[in-house]
Write an enzyme that holds these catalytic residues in place. Structure first.
Site, short mmCIF file in Angstrom:
data_model
loop_
_atom_site.label_atom_id
_atom_site.label_comp_id
_atom_site.label_asym_id
_atom_site.label_seq_id
_atom_site.Cartn_x
_atom_site.Cartn_y
_atom_site.Cartn_z
N HIS A 84 0.85 -1.19 0.00
CA HIS A 84 0.00 0.00 0.00
C HIS A 84 0.89 1.24 0.00
O HIS A 84 1.91 1.28 0.69
CB HIS A 84 -0.93 -0.01 1.23
CG HIS A 84 -2.04 0.99 1.09
ND1 HIS A 84 -1.83 2.34 1.23
CD2 HIS A 84 -3.35 0.84 0.78
CE1 HIS A 84 -2.98 2.98 1.03
NE2 HIS A 84 -3.92 2.08 0.75
N GLU A 156 -4.06 1.47 -7.33
CA GLU A 156 -4.47 2.61 -6.50
C GLU A 156 -3.55 3.79 -6.82
O GLU A 156 -2.45 3.89 -6.26
CB GLU A 156 -4.30 2.29 -5.01
CG GLU A 156 -5.28 1.30 -4.46
CD GLU A 156 -5.52 1.54 -2.96
OE1 GLU A 156 -6.68 1.66 -2.58
OE2 GLU A 156 -4.55 1.62 -2.19
P1 13P Z 1 -9.83 6.12 -0.06
O1 13P Z 1 -10.95 5.26 -0.56
O2 13P Z 1 -10.11 6.75 1.27
O3 13P Z 1 -9.37 7.09 -1.11
O4 13P Z 1 -8.60 5.13 0.22
C1 13P Z 1 -8.26 4.20 -0.74
C2 13P Z 1 -7.28 3.28 -0.16
O5 13P Z 1 -6.17 3.67 0.15
C3 13P Z 1 -7.70 1.89 0.05
O6 13P Z 1 -6.62 1.07 0.32
#
Ligand code: 13P
Length: 232
Positions: A84, A156
């Site tokens: 992450h 992400e």
């Molecule tokens: P948000 O949905 O708060 O933008 O966060 C995404 C995230 O980092 C999930 O791992």
């Protein structure tokens, strides 16, 4: 569709129990809950699946404060986030640590959910493909193809997390195609500012197998709306 809830560093014990109670009323078989690690022993559900947010890059031993893959497995953890961007930035996690974590998780039959994504600067410099390719290659170094295929990949974009900004459907499709070319058999998730409002647009993207939710994971009534919109 797979829905992964990343609670991040939120909820006290009482808050978690109340939250979990509400979450258990959602009738959906495909929700993986990744609570703060301290709540894992309090996980109780007939249909939610248990995930973790992190694992040690060491197998066991003198690593104060760490939690190993075998310890997670002994609490019936089935999935675990790795790579992450918040851990890459705040805990200075390197691709080599991520690679070790993936190997240890696979050994314990826990499915790694590998997060990849570019920063705003990398996006503006047209380096998205390069960044994602490098993150995937390094994280998956020396892992057999059959094992690689077990992973779930979560795209992400760092600039999208917690900002309210999401990629256009065209950009997202283009980027997921790049990942699919490298890993044709893996499930792909999108994460970053997903809400019950923008899901109608996001679900137009054909290559998405599910979503990784941060902020939305904590708001059960909004999550309910999200799930309804996702299905219709
Ligand atoms: P948000 O949905 O708060 O933008 O966060 C995404 C995230 O980092 C999930 O791992």
């Amino acid at each position: 569709m797979l829905i992964v809830l990343n609670n991040k560093c939120n909820l006290t014990k009482e808050e978690f129990l109340f939250y979990q109670h509400k979450l258990n009323t959602l009738a959906n078989e495909n929700i993986i809950l990744c609570p703060s690690t301290i709540h894992i022993p309090n996980f109780k559900s007939h249909h939610l699946i248990l995930g973790a947010q992190n694992v040690s890059s060491n197998e066991m031993g003198a690593y104060t404060g760490e939690i190993s893959a075998s310890q997670l497995a002994s609490f019936n953890v089935k999935y675990c986030l790795v790579g992450h961007s918040e851990r890459r930035v705040y805990q200075k996690e390197e691709d080599s640590d991520i690679n070790k974590k993936i190997k240890l998780l696979l050994k314990e039959k826990i499915i790694p959910i590998l997060c990849i994504g570019e920063t705003k600067e990398e996006k503006n410099a047209n380096k998205t493909k390069e960044v994602l390719t490098k993150e995937l290659e390094n994280a998956l170094k020396d892992i057999a193809t059959t094992d690689k295929e077990k992973l779930i990949i979560a795209y992400e974009p760092v600039w999208s997390i917690g900002t309210g900004l999401i990629p256009t459907t065209e950009d997202l499709t283009e980027i997921l195609k790049i990942v699919k070319e490298l890993l044709p058999k893996n499930k792909l998730l999108y994460g970053g500012s997903v809400t019950e409002e923008n899901i109608t647009m996001l679900k137009n993207c054909p290559l998405i197998d599910g979503y990784l939710l941060g902020g939305l994971s904590l708001k059960v009534s909004n999550l309910k709306d999200f799930l309804t919109k996702l299905t219709y």
